[in-house]
Motif scaffolding. Structure first.
Motif, PDB file in Angstrom:
ATOM      1  N   HIS A   1      -5.984   3.144  24.877  1.00  0.00           N
ATOM      2  CA  HIS A   1      -4.681   2.478  24.721  1.00  0.00           C
ATOM      3  C   HIS A   1      -4.397   2.310  23.243  1.00  0.00           C
ATOM      4  N   ARG A   2      -3.225   2.782  22.815  1.00  0.00           N
ATOM      5  CA  ARG A   2      -2.832   2.616  21.416  1.00  0.00           C
ATOM      6  C   ARG A   2      -2.239   1.229  21.237  1.00  0.00           C
ATOM      7  N   LEU A   3      -2.877   0.414  20.443  1.00  0.00           N
ATOM      8  CA  LEU A   3      -2.466  -0.981  20.292  1.00  0.00           C
ATOM      9  C   LEU A   3      -1.079  -1.069  19.659  1.00  0.00           C
ATOM     10  N   ASP A   4      -0.243  -1.929  20.220  1.00  0.00           N
ATOM     11  CA  ASP A   4       1.126  -2.121  19.744  1.00  0.00           C
ATOM     12  C   ASP A   4       1.130  -3.107  18.575  1.00  0.00           C
ATOM     13  N   LEU A   5       0.495  -2.691  17.478  1.00  0.00           N
ATOM     14  CA  LEU A   5       0.306  -3.616  16.369  1.00  0.00           C
ATOM     15  C   LEU A   5       0.227  -2.841  15.054  1.00  0.00           C
ATOM     16  N   ARG A   6       0.969  -3.314  14.047  1.00  0.00           N
ATOM     17  CA  ARG A   6       0.914  -2.737  12.704  1.00  0.00           C
ATOM     18  C   ARG A   6      -0.178  -3.464  11.918  1.00  0.00           C
ATOM     19  N   LEU A   7      -1.034  -2.677  11.245  1.00  0.00           N
ATOM     20  CA  LEU A   7      -2.215  -3.227  10.587  1.00  0.00           C
ATOM     21  C   LEU A   7      -2.245  -2.830   9.120  1.00  0.00           C
ATOM     22  N   LYS A   8      -3.097  -3.522   8.380  1.00  0.00           N
ATOM     23  CA  LYS A   8      -3.315  -3.198   6.977  1.00  0.00           C
ATOM     24  C   LYS A   8      -4.813  -3.104   6.713  1.00  0.00           C
ATOM     25  N   VAL A   9      -5.165  -2.472   5.608  1.00  0.00           N
ATOM     26  CA  VAL A   9      -6.547  -2.456   5.118  1.00  0.00           C
ATOM     27  C   VAL A   9      -6.513  -2.873   3.655  1.00  0.00           C
ATOM     28  N   MET A  10      -7.595  -3.449   3.201  1.00  0.00           N
ATOM     29  CA  MET A  10      -7.733  -3.843   1.807  1.00  0.00           C
ATOM     30  C   MET A  10      -8.822  -2.991   1.174  1.00  0.00           C
ATOM     31  N   VAL A  11      -8.484  -2.277   0.117  1.00  0.00           N
ATOM     32  CA  VAL A  11      -9.391  -1.342  -0.542  1.00  0.00           C
ATOM     33  C   VAL A  11      -9.510  -1.732  -2.005  1.00  0.00           C
ATOM     34  N   ARG A  12     -10.742  -1.672  -2.514  1.00  0.00           N
ATOM     35  CA  ARG A  12     -10.964  -1.972  -3.934  1.00  0.00           C
ATOM     36  C   ARG A  12     -10.902  -0.676  -4.725  1.00  0.00           C
ATOM     37  N   ASP A  13     -10.020  -0.625  -5.719  1.00  0.00           N
ATOM     38  CA  ASP A  13      -9.849   0.593  -6.508  1.00  0.00           C
ATOM     39  C   ASP A  13     -10.954   0.691  -7.567  1.00  0.00           C
ATOM     40  N   PRO A  14     -11.027   1.827  -8.313  1.00  0.00           N
ATOM     41  CA  PRO A  14     -12.105   1.993  -9.303  1.00  0.00           C
ATOM     42  C   PRO A  14     -12.133   0.926 -10.391  1.00  0.00           C
TER      43      PRO A  14
ATOM     44  N   LYS B   1      -7.729  10.492  -2.383  1.00  0.00           N
ATOM     45  CA  LYS B   1      -7.259   9.871  -1.145  1.00  0.00           C
ATOM     46  C   LYS B   1      -6.596   8.527  -1.415  1.00  0.00           C
ATOM     47  N   LEU B   2      -7.119   7.813  -2.395  1.00  0.00           N
ATOM     48  CA  LEU B   2      -6.544   6.508  -2.734  1.00  0.00           C
ATOM     49  C   LEU B   2      -5.123   6.657  -3.236  1.00  0.00           C
ATOM     50  N   SER B   3      -4.860   7.688  -4.023  1.00  0.00           N
ATOM     51  CA  SER B   3      -3.502   7.905  -4.533  1.00  0.00           C
ATOM     52  C   SER B   3      -2.542   8.290  -3.414  1.00  0.00           C
ATOM     53  N   LYS B   4      -3.025   9.039  -2.416  1.00  0.00           N
ATOM     54  CA  LYS B   4      -2.171   9.441  -1.313  1.00  0.00           C
ATOM     55  C   LYS B   4      -1.926   8.288  -0.336  1.00  0.00           C
ATOM     56  N   ALA B   5      -2.879   7.335  -0.284  1.00  0.00           N
ATOM     57  CA  ALA B   5      -2.746   6.217   0.659  1.00  0.00           C
ATOM     58  C   ALA B   5      -1.548   5.341   0.347  1.00  0.00           C
ATOM     59  N   LYS B   6      -1.054   5.397  -0.881  1.00  0.00           N
ATOM     60  CA  LYS B   6       0.095   4.580  -1.268  1.00  0.00           C
ATOM     61  C   LYS B   6       1.395   5.125  -0.696  1.00  0.00           C
ATOM     62  N   LYS B   7       1.360   6.361  -0.165  1.00  0.00           N
ATOM     63  CA  LYS B   7       2.594   7.021   0.257  1.00  0.00           C
ATOM     64  C   LYS B   7       2.802   7.016   1.763  1.00  0.00           C
ATOM     65  N   THR B   8       1.740   7.214   2.552  1.00  0.00           N
ATOM     66  CA  THR B   8       1.888   7.310   4.004  1.00  0.00           C
ATOM     67  C   THR B   8       0.820   6.490   4.715  1.00  0.00           C
ATOM     68  N   ARG B   9       1.140   6.040   5.907  1.00  0.00           N
ATOM     69  CA  ARG B   9       0.180   5.297   6.710  1.00  0.00           C
ATOM     70  C   ARG B   9      -0.964   6.183   7.178  1.00  0.00           C
ATOM     71  N   ARG B  10      -0.655   7.453   7.457  1.00  0.00           N
ATOM     72  CA  ARG B  10      -1.713   8.359   7.892  1.00  0.00           C
ATOM     73  C   ARG B  10      -2.755   8.561   6.791  1.00  0.00           C
ATOM     74  N   ALA B  11      -2.300   8.729   5.561  1.00  0.00           N
ATOM     75  CA  ALA B  11      -3.235   8.876   4.449  1.00  0.00           C
ATOM     76  C   ALA B  11      -4.072   7.614   4.271  1.00  0.00           C
TER      77      ALA B  11
ATOM     78  N   LEU C   1      -8.123   7.410   4.420  1.00  0.00           N
ATOM     79  CA  LEU C   1      -8.917   6.771   3.376  1.00  0.00           C
ATOM     80  C   LEU C   1      -9.870   5.740   3.972  1.00  0.00           C
ATOM     81  N   THR C   2      -9.377   4.950   4.915  1.00  0.00           N
ATOM     82  CA  THR C   2     -10.214   3.930   5.541  1.00  0.00           C
ATOM     83  C   THR C   2     -11.388   4.564   6.271  1.00  0.00           C
TER      84      THR C   2
END
Length: 488
Positions: free
Chosen positions: A108-121, A457-467, A471-472
């Motif tokens: 089941h695909r959860l009906d919820l928008r999520l975020k991740v927190m990533v530490r950059d270099p 991947k980190l630079s691309k993650a700023k543009k799309t949710r799939r990226a 990255l995650t």
């Protein structure tokens, strides 16, 4: 021919509580019928020209009977895109009489928008929105208990996700350490394999699932039929009612968890709860993936401790304990040898032993673009040019398990170079190899390359949710073993 070409349609209407079928397009069908009659030379004094309505009622009855002769044809003329409800007479699961007689699986695909927190270099935390994730669950039909679950960040879950869910349902459940205040298992909550020791590695007799491509993959069929030894009931297509218990469970998760969190997408675009839960693009209000994992763990553990009317007021955990400890229900368990080698659950791959005597190159195999060997294989030339059966864990490709054609175990083969030291899964390896080939990078995997790979991947993650989702997945895979990139 007009019926075959779907130039007429059916509409089912209710008149005084009675269902009737109405033909649409009969006027044009009647005109064609009269034209054909004239071409045949039928005189105006003959049928159908000698009747008041020129045979339209008889034509309507004949056309309606032809349309309804086959339910499939009638349904398609009425606008149905697929058929459902055909009873399966063979290979269908029987009624469950005790725990683990029949289990149901679904995603089941959860009906919820999520975020991740990533530490950059540079050490700063950045937030990204990711794609909606899949929740894959195995539930016991007799007790309604959730045996195991798995979360997939892929756009569509794969056969490896299905097998991972099976592993989670077999292995004794590992307790999670909660970091959110006030969250936990409670006095009664939990999972059957963590509450009852005999439920660890207990196997089921029937496994019910739908006809999704990942579910019917050869690896999944091998895992269920050959490794576990259960029957598989795929059921007819487009029939969620054939697995009512797991569908009801997903409904419970949506009602009691997803719909109460910010970022809930609703059951349809005009769902008022979608507007009420919209964070208006403020990522600080989004639930993070790590928080959702804890919330799901607690919610499923609580579901297993919730009384069900169908269980006479017992909870699923109480029902399992009652069946095992009071009624003496008998279980089957996975053999001890297979518990230590769950990687053998997947379909083996075949690889030819390579080696070059004149160059002094010791025997090895090439598996997904990387060399593997061990002391046993590298010390003899007897296996040269022979095919080995290779079993692997798609979540960790640092090592594989190899067997000869006659079943002789050669042992654990380790990937050569950094591939054997840095934890990685099949998807990550394939992506790295593709990128190396495209950019003509050096053949050896290195920490410097991984650093550059993650930063890209980190630079691309700023543009799309799939990226951001990719990255995650990459960071979580690399974090499985100590590496310099796992802290990014």
């Amino acid at each position: 021919s007009r019926i075959r070409d779907r130039r007429i349609a059916l509409r089912q209407i209710s008149t005084d509580g009675v269902l009737r079928t109405r033909l649409l397009g009969l006027k044009y069908l009647h005109h064609e019928f009269l034209r054909q009659c004239r071409l045949l030379g039928i005189a105006p004094t003959d049928y159908p020209f000698n009747t008041e309505q020129m045979g339209i009622r008889s034509l309507s009855a004949a056309a309606r009977a032809e349309c309804l002769r086959s339910f499939g044809r009638g349904a398609r003329l009425a606008g149905a895109s697929h058929l459902k409800g055909l009873p399966s007479e063979t290979h269908s699961a029987p009624s469950a009489m005790q725990p683990l007689d029949v289990v149901e699986f679904d995603g089941h695909r959860l009906d919820l928008r999520l975020k991740v927190m990533v530490r950059d270099p540079l050490g700063f935390e950045q937030e990204f929105e990711i794609q909606r994730i899949w929740l894959l669950v195995i539930i016991d039909v007799w007790s309604r208990a959730v045996l195991g679950y798995h979360l997939s960040l892929n756009p569509e879950y794969s056969r490896y996700d299905v097998i991972r869910t099976i592993e989670e349902a077999l292995e004794p459940h590992r307790a999670r350490v909660f970091t959110l205040a006030g969250l936990g298992y409670g006095a009664l909550g939990g999972f059957p394999s963590s509450k009852l020791a005999e439920m660890g590695y207990a196997t089921w007799r029937w496994f019910k699932l739908d006809n999704a491509k990942a579910n019917l993959a050869d690896d999944v069929r091998h895992a269920l039929a050959e490794f576990i030894g259960c029957f598989v009931d795929a059921g007819p297509t487009h029939t969620p009612d054939d697995r009512p218990y797991i569908e009801r469970f997903f409904g419970s998760i949506a009602a009691n968890l997803s719909s109460r969190l910010p970022g809930y997408t609703g059951s349809h675009p005009r769902d008022v709860r979608r507007a009420l839960a919209d964070p208006k693009g403020n990522l600080r209000l989004y639930v993070s993936l790590a928080e959702l994992e804890e919330l799901l763990e607690a919610a499923i553990a609580g579901y297993n401790a919730t009384p069900h009317d169908a269980l006479n007021g017992r909870t699923p955990l109480e029902a399992v304990e009652y069946a095992l400890r009071t009624r003496g229900a008998m279980l089957n368990w996975l053999p001890e040898a297979r518990r230590r080698t769950l990687c053998l659950m997947q379909t083996p791959r075949r690889a030819t032993v390579r080696g070059y005597l004149h160059q002094g190159q010791r025997p090895h195999i090439n598996f997904h673009g990387v060399r593997y060997t061990n002391v046993v294989l590298a010390s003899t030339a007897a296996f040269l040019a022979q095919e080995l059966r290779v079993f692997y864990n798609s979540q960790d490709l640092r090592t594989v398990r190899a067997f000869g054609a006659d079943g002789t175990e050669i042992g654990i083969l380790k990937a050569q170079g950094a591939w054997g030291e840095i934890a990685h899964d099949l998807k990550l390896r394939q992506e790295i190899i593709r990128q190396r080939g495209r950019k003509r990078l050096a053949g050896a995997l290195s920490q410097e390359f991984l650093q550059t790979f993650v930063e890209h991947k980190l630079s691309k993650a700023k543009k799309t949710r799939r990226a951001a989702s990719e990255l995650t997945q990459t960071l979580r895979t690399l974090a499985a073993a100590p590496t310099s990139t796992s802290a990014i």
